[in-house]
Design a protein around this motif. Sequence first.
Motif, PDB file in Angstrom:
ATOM      1  N   GLY A 189     -34.007  -9.468  -2.529  1.00 11.83           N
ATOM      2  CA  GLY A 189     -32.932 -10.107  -1.781  1.00 11.83           C
ATOM      3  C   GLY A 189     -33.297 -10.161  -0.314  1.00 11.83           C
ATOM      4  N   PRO A 190     -32.548 -10.917   0.472  1.00 14.12           N
ATOM      5  CA  PRO A 190     -32.880 -11.051   1.895  1.00 14.12           C
ATOM      6  C   PRO A 190     -32.641  -9.752   2.657  1.00 14.12           C
ATOM      7  CG  PRO A 190     -30.759 -12.056   1.456  1.00 14.12           C
ATOM      8  CD  PRO A 190     -31.331 -11.680   0.116  1.00 14.12           C
ATOM      9  N   LEU A 191     -33.499  -9.465   3.634  1.00 15.55           N
ATOM     10  CA  LEU A 191     -33.222  -8.369   4.554  1.00 15.55           C
ATOM     11  C   LEU A 191     -31.961  -8.711   5.338  1.00 15.55           C
ATOM     12  CD1 LEU A 191     -36.653  -7.376   6.150  1.00 15.55           C
ATOM     13  CD2 LEU A 191     -35.303  -6.089   4.493  1.00 15.55           C
ATOM     14  N   THR A 192     -31.136  -7.721   5.581  1.00 12.61           N
ATOM     15  CA  THR A 192     -29.904  -7.941   6.331  1.00 12.61           C
ATOM     16  C   THR A 192     -29.865  -7.022   7.540  1.00 12.61           C
ATOM     17  OG1 THR A 192     -28.549  -6.263   5.248  1.00 12.61           O
ATOM     18  CG2 THR A 192     -28.752  -8.426   4.138  1.00 12.61           C
ATOM     19  N   VAL A 193     -28.842  -7.195   8.349  1.00 13.94           N
ATOM     20  CA  VAL A 193     -28.664  -6.384   9.546  1.00 13.94           C
ATOM     21  C   VAL A 193     -28.604  -4.894   9.209  1.00 13.94           C
ATOM     22  CG1 VAL A 193     -26.151  -6.570   9.479  1.00 13.94           C
ATOM     23  CG2 VAL A 193     -27.304  -6.228  11.672  1.00 13.94           C
ATOM     24  N   ASP A 194     -28.205  -4.575   7.992  1.00 17.12           N
ATOM     25  CA  ASP A 194     -28.105  -3.169   7.591  1.00 17.12           C
ATOM     26  C   ASP A 194     -29.467  -2.487   7.487  1.00 17.12           C
ATOM     27  OD1 ASP A 194     -25.276  -3.392   7.307  1.00 17.12           O
ATOM     28  OD2 ASP A 194     -25.596  -4.386   5.384  1.00 17.12           O
ATOM     29  N   SER A 195     -30.552  -3.273   7.466  1.00 14.38           N
ATOM     30  CA  SER A 195     -31.894  -2.697   7.339  1.00 14.38           C
ATOM     31  C   SER A 195     -32.501  -2.300   8.682  1.00 14.38           C
ATOM     32  CB  SER A 195     -32.825  -3.715   6.663  1.00 14.38           C
ATOM     33  OG  SER A 195     -33.080  -4.811   7.535  1.00 14.38           O
TER      34      SER A 195
END
Length: 293
Positions: free
Chosen positions: A38-44
């Motif tokens: 899945g796409p990397l998000t701000v949470d990473s």
Amino acid sequence: MITWIASSPPAALVSVVSLAALTLTGHGGPPPLEWGDGPLTVDSLPRVTYAAHRGGAREVPENSMSGLMAAYRRGTAQVLDFDTRVLRDGTPVVFHDVTLNRTTFLGGEVRKLDAEEWKGVRLRPRDRLPGSWRSERPPTVEEVLDRLGGRILLMLELKDPAGLERVAGMIRARGLTRSVFVNTNHPRVAERVHRAGLLTQLWRSAEQMRTDRPERWRSFVDLLDVDIRARDGDVTRAVRSGIPRVWAHTVVTPAQRDRALALGCDGVLTDAPGRLARHRTRVPGAVSSVTGR
């Protein structure tokens, strides 16, 4: 009116040769990079984040596909920043200036071109950049989202707020609403970005920060981007505003980075992510280096 800017024969030759060599997504180039799970998000994002300003403009050709890809592959930043403008036909493209003059072989206003004419624009890499770079066409926003969206966090500045609706549609269609910061200098535009369901970034100059009350923006700003030249007290007020992330721009030296972190910022926008990655921070408790991927 679009005009040619005179260049030396070698540079002009590189520009012509690149017409045949250019390979960007949607124009005969490689397919978009896969996301994996899945796409990397701000949470990473790590506790202290490095963003490559215009791809890292002291290390790569600014706002170019090759520069953004090089910054991604080097792994010295967790976020790639780029600027956007809108062509005559509404096409959002990756470009900083109002005119073509400074960074391309042409002169004239960006907004007077359409998508077909944009294919004839060629960037002029600066002579003092490290390494060897070919001339190439500046990408469209769609091409950058297709090539890098979801693989790394992106930071997209709206130089033309009129392009927000179209850019927002591109981000939503690709499932990247938690993977792309949409940046502006205008609080009212930031509110529009927030209402569009996107990650909102607001940047402020040192002069603006003298009278800003950033706590007023905490309900709709996800990232406050403050000027590294601002006074200590103004940066501290931003850090204490309640906005989730406060980063400093545009950082080019380890000393500037360390000052931003010491004042409480949790990220920096830098023209030289590679240089900063080679110098450990002198701030107790701060992340000392950038991890690769």
